[in-house]
Scaffold this motif. Sequence first.
Motif, PDB file in Angstrom:
ATOM      1  N   ARG A 267       0.832  -1.220   0.000  1.00  0.00           N
ATOM      2  CA  ARG A 267       0.000   0.000   0.000  1.00  0.00           C
ATOM      3  C   ARG A 267       0.860   1.261   0.000  1.00  0.00           C
ATOM      4  O   ARG A 267       0.539   2.251  -0.667  1.00  0.00           O
ATOM      5  CB  ARG A 267      -0.928  -0.003   1.211  1.00  0.00           C
ATOM      6  N   MET A 268       1.949   1.220   0.749  1.00  0.00           N
ATOM      7  CA  MET A 268       2.821   2.395   0.818  1.00  0.00           C
ATOM      8  C   MET A 268       3.408   2.729  -0.548  1.00  0.00           C
ATOM      9  O   MET A 268       3.418   3.891  -0.974  1.00  0.00           O
ATOM     10  CB  MET A 268       3.943   2.138   1.834  1.00  0.00           C
TER      11      MET A 268
ATOM     12  N   LYS B 236       0.711   4.077  -2.906  1.00  0.00           N
ATOM     13  CA  LYS B 236       0.376   5.473  -2.595  1.00  0.00           C
ATOM     14  C   LYS B 236       1.453   6.418  -3.107  1.00  0.00           C
ATOM     15  O   LYS B 236       1.164   7.494  -3.651  1.00  0.00           O
ATOM     16  CB  LYS B 236       0.212   5.633  -1.080  1.00  0.00           C
TER      17      LYS B 236
ATOM     18  N   TRP C 161       1.330   5.879  -7.304  1.00  0.00           N
ATOM     19  CA  TRP C 161       0.078   6.119  -8.021  1.00  0.00           C
ATOM     20  C   TRP C 161      -0.887   7.017  -7.263  1.00  0.00           C
ATOM     21  O   TRP C 161      -1.957   7.340  -7.777  1.00  0.00           O
ATOM     22  CB  TRP C 161      -0.615   4.784  -8.329  1.00  0.00           C
ATOM     23  N   ASP C 162      -0.514   7.430  -6.046  1.00  0.00           N
ATOM     24  CA  ASP C 162      -1.388   8.235  -5.189  1.00  0.00           C
ATOM     25  C   ASP C 162      -2.737   7.534  -4.987  1.00  0.00           C
ATOM     26  O   ASP C 162      -3.783   8.179  -4.919  1.00  0.00           O
ATOM     27  CB  ASP C 162      -1.597   9.639  -5.784  1.00  0.00           C
ATOM     28  N   ARG C 163      -2.687   6.218  -4.896  1.00  0.00           N
ATOM     29  CA  ARG C 163      -3.875   5.387  -4.675  1.00  0.00           C
ATOM     30  C   ARG C 163      -3.470   4.199  -3.817  1.00  0.00           C
ATOM     31  O   ARG C 163      -2.319   3.792  -3.825  1.00  0.00           O
ATOM     32  CB  ARG C 163      -4.437   4.847  -6.007  1.00  0.00           C
ATOM     33  N   ASP C 164      -4.427   3.647  -3.088  1.00  0.00           N
ATOM     34  CA  ASP C 164      -4.149   2.414  -2.364  1.00  0.00           C
ATOM     35  C   ASP C 164      -5.286   1.399  -2.519  1.00  0.00           C
ATOM     36  O   ASP C 164      -5.480   0.525  -1.671  1.00  0.00           O
ATOM     37  CB  ASP C 164      -3.863   2.677  -0.888  1.00  0.00           C
ATOM     38  N   ASP C 165      -6.039   1.515  -3.620  1.00  0.00           N
ATOM     39  CA  ASP C 165      -7.056   0.510  -3.943  1.00  0.00           C
ATOM     40  C   ASP C 165      -6.349  -0.655  -4.624  1.00  0.00           C
ATOM     41  O   ASP C 165      -6.336  -0.793  -5.848  1.00  0.00           O
ATOM     42  CB  ASP C 165      -8.161   1.096  -4.828  1.00  0.00           C
TER      43      ASP C 165
END
Length: 220
Positions: A61-62, A65, A68-72
């Motif tokens: 997740r880190m 993020k 991609w500035d996302r954590d889906d």
Amino acid sequence: MEDNIITLEYLQSKGYDVDEISPRIFAIKKFITDEESAEFREIVASKTEEQWTEHYMNGVRMLAKLRWDRDDIENLVAEGKVEITENWADKAIAIHEYPITGIINNRLSELFDGFPELQGNTVGTIQRQYTGVPLGKHVDNHTDPSLVYAAVIYFNDDYTDGELYFTNQNLYLRPEIGTMMLFPTGAEWEHGVTAPGEGPMRYAMPSFISKRGFYGRGQR
């Protein structure tokens, strides 16, 4: 250094006993001492199974993020932007809080201080491999193009099988305790680990050397 290419001569100039096993694949002997190896084995022995299960996905997740500035994560995996290593979700644990980790990270920084455009991403994780479960062949910079070199430290050798292999070089290795393997992250250095046999697990501490400021320049 020109083109950020690490050479045998450079590594030897830092005072290490180094073998260049194949072009740009280095075994840096005694990068950590026998006493330090024993301390890392003690850390492993102190961990519960619950602690092993919580670390890996936090790291995924880190990175998602950051890049991609996302954590889906499920969507990112489906889009081919993030990879989840098969059979790996409970096989890594964080060790940032231990003083010995800081000592090793300082040593890594000193090793690469001749390359101002590179930065160490630090040793902060121990990985384990179960009997019968390989680490499939892969390319380290496939989902993170900022990575330039992989640096993997080994602190046990009482397992069976579990060889580090490089596909294109037809090379199979079993690093000695205290060795750090150093190699580029590109496709030419695709690699994996064969399944350990019966007996103790195989442990290693991976870290990566990345291009400084890569994501700060907006490159994704």
